[in-house]
Design a protein around this motif. Structure first.
Motif, PDB file in Angstrom:
ATOM      1  N   ALA A  37       0.864  -1.182   0.000  1.00 22.96           N
ATOM      2  CA  ALA A  37       0.000   0.000   0.000  1.00 22.96           C
ATOM      3  C   ALA A  37       0.900   1.232   0.000  1.00 22.96           C
ATOM      4  O   ALA A  37       2.061   1.178   0.385  1.00 22.96           O
ATOM      5  N   TRP A  38       0.325   2.349  -0.430  1.00 23.20           N
ATOM      6  CA  TRP A  38       1.070   3.608  -0.443  1.00 23.20           C
ATOM      7  C   TRP A  38       0.342   4.605   0.446  1.00 23.20           C
ATOM      8  O   TRP A  38      -0.832   4.907   0.216  1.00 23.20           O
ATOM      9  N   ILE A  39       1.032   5.070   1.492  1.00 22.43           N
ATOM     10  CA  ILE A  39       0.444   6.018   2.432  1.00 22.43           C
ATOM     11  C   ILE A  39       0.809   7.426   1.996  1.00 22.43           C
ATOM     12  O   ILE A  39       1.996   7.762   1.831  1.00 22.43           O
ATOM     13  N   LEU A  40      -0.207   8.237   1.785  1.00 26.65           N
ATOM     14  CA  LEU A  40      -0.038   9.591   1.269  1.00 26.65           C
ATOM     15  C   LEU A  40      -0.281  10.594   2.398  1.00 26.65           C
ATOM     16  O   LEU A  40      -1.342  10.597   3.018  1.00 26.65           O
ATOM     17  N   ASP A  41       0.692  11.426   2.645  1.00 30.12           N
ATOM     18  CA  ASP A  41       0.596  12.482   3.661  1.00 30.12           C
ATOM     19  C   ASP A  41      -0.008  13.715   3.001  1.00 30.12           C
ATOM     20  O   ASP A  41       0.554  14.255   2.039  1.00 30.12           O
TER      21      ASP A  41
END
Length: 329
Positions: A242-246
């Motif tokens: 998964a890619w966590i976007l801030d």
């Protein structure tokens, strides 16, 4: 889901779409929470991020075949996620993430498909769109994208990055580097637990164009661009990420790929998907994901979630779709 045979009638990447303008595309549309309609191209600005869903294809699934542990009666409470013909609607596409002058594309769509061939868990393709045309509608030249990061390398996520995506050896994105999670490249040539061949490499030996030269495998927690960080969620594939976007304003958005395929899995994390490589590990990852999405200020993006792609887990343990009136700030 694996990709049917290429369709010769598709618009070539060099052609430009003329039916939409940037002003039309950049408008935020009210959330459509029917749960059964396929998503159209949308753009939302959340904090410092601009997110654009880039549609490529849509498919109607046979629910009990996608989720073998479920029975027809189990779907009665989830009719709002099903079409009138009682199929489960799922979209296929990519997510364009923009922050400042940086752009990252997450996944690469289904690729050039005819929409005629289906797997045993698919009823049929509701529509076949065109990711190159969708990017053109956003004013994005694929040749200018420098980074394409994948949740995993099944065909419906790597389509336009594959060696056979377009004429020529470089794919639709000739100048992009490929980013995958650690362990994903080791799946080359191996079949999934369901004996489906999605994980297998094409005849060229590569699932991505120029895979050996262009691909970087990253560890859990690696930041690949400002505010874009890898989160290992293995199980669907060995290196599923998964890619966590801030967002820059205290919120986070998790682009979780195929850790979940439908909002129903929030309430049924024990429902494995037919294509899960390791079903026990996939369930553990799914429960970790649901736990994170239940935290304040954390939202999810489910690429296959029909028209409820953005949302969060509410206090009752169910998926709550994004609402522009309350969630946008």
């Amino acid at each position: 889901m694996s990709a049917p045979r290429p369709a010769d009638h598709h618009r070539r990447p060099t052609e430009k779409a003329t039916t939409s303008t940037m002003d039309d595309i950049r408008q935020s549309h009210p959330a459509d929470d029917s749960g059964s309609r396929l998503p159209r191209l949308w753009t939302r600005t959340i904090g410092e991020l601009t997110l654009s869903y880039v549609p490529d294809a849509g498919v109607a699934m046979i629910p009990t075949r996608v989720y073998p542990a479920s029975a027809a009666a189990d779907w009665h409470p989830h009719r709002h996620h099903m079409t009138d013909a009682e199929h489960l609607a799922m979209g296929c596409g990519a997510l364009l993430v923009e922050r400042g002058g940086t752009r990252v594309l997450l996944d690469a769509g289904h690729g050039r498909i005819s929409g005629e061939d289906t797997e045993h868990f698919q009823h049929g393709f509701e529509h076949v769109q065109d990711l190159p045309a969708s990017l053109a509608s956003l004013g994005v030249d694929p040749a200018e994208l420098e980074t394409v990061a994948f949740t995993h390398l099944h065909d419906d996520h790597s389509g336009w990055a594959r060696p056979d995506a377009v004429e020529g050896p470089h794919s639709l994105f000739p100048n992009a580097r490929w980013i995958v999670g650690e362990g994903e490249l080791e799946l080359r040539g191996a079949a999934s637990a369901s004996d489906d061949s999605q994980g297998a490499a094409p005849a060229s030996g590569e699932r991505l164009a120029g895979e050996r030269e262009r691909t970087t495998a990253v560890a859990d927690g690696t930041e690949i661009a400002e505010g874009v960080r890898a989160w290992a969620l293995p199980g669907h594939t060995p290196g599923h990420t998964a890619w966590i976007l801030d967002t820059g304003d205290g919120r986070r958005i998790v682009a979780f790929g195929d850790a979940m395929h439908s909002p129903v899995q929030v309430a049924h994390p024990d429902w494995a998907v037919v294509l899960d490589h390791d079903r026990a590990e996939a369930e553990r990852s799914r429960r970790r994901l649901i736990g994170l999405l239940a935290q304040d200020g954390v939202y999810g993006y489910g690429v296959h979630f029909a028209d409820q792609q953005l949302g969060t887990v509410d206090t009752t343990g169910h998926w709550r779709p994004w609402d522009d009136r309350t969630d946008a700030r």
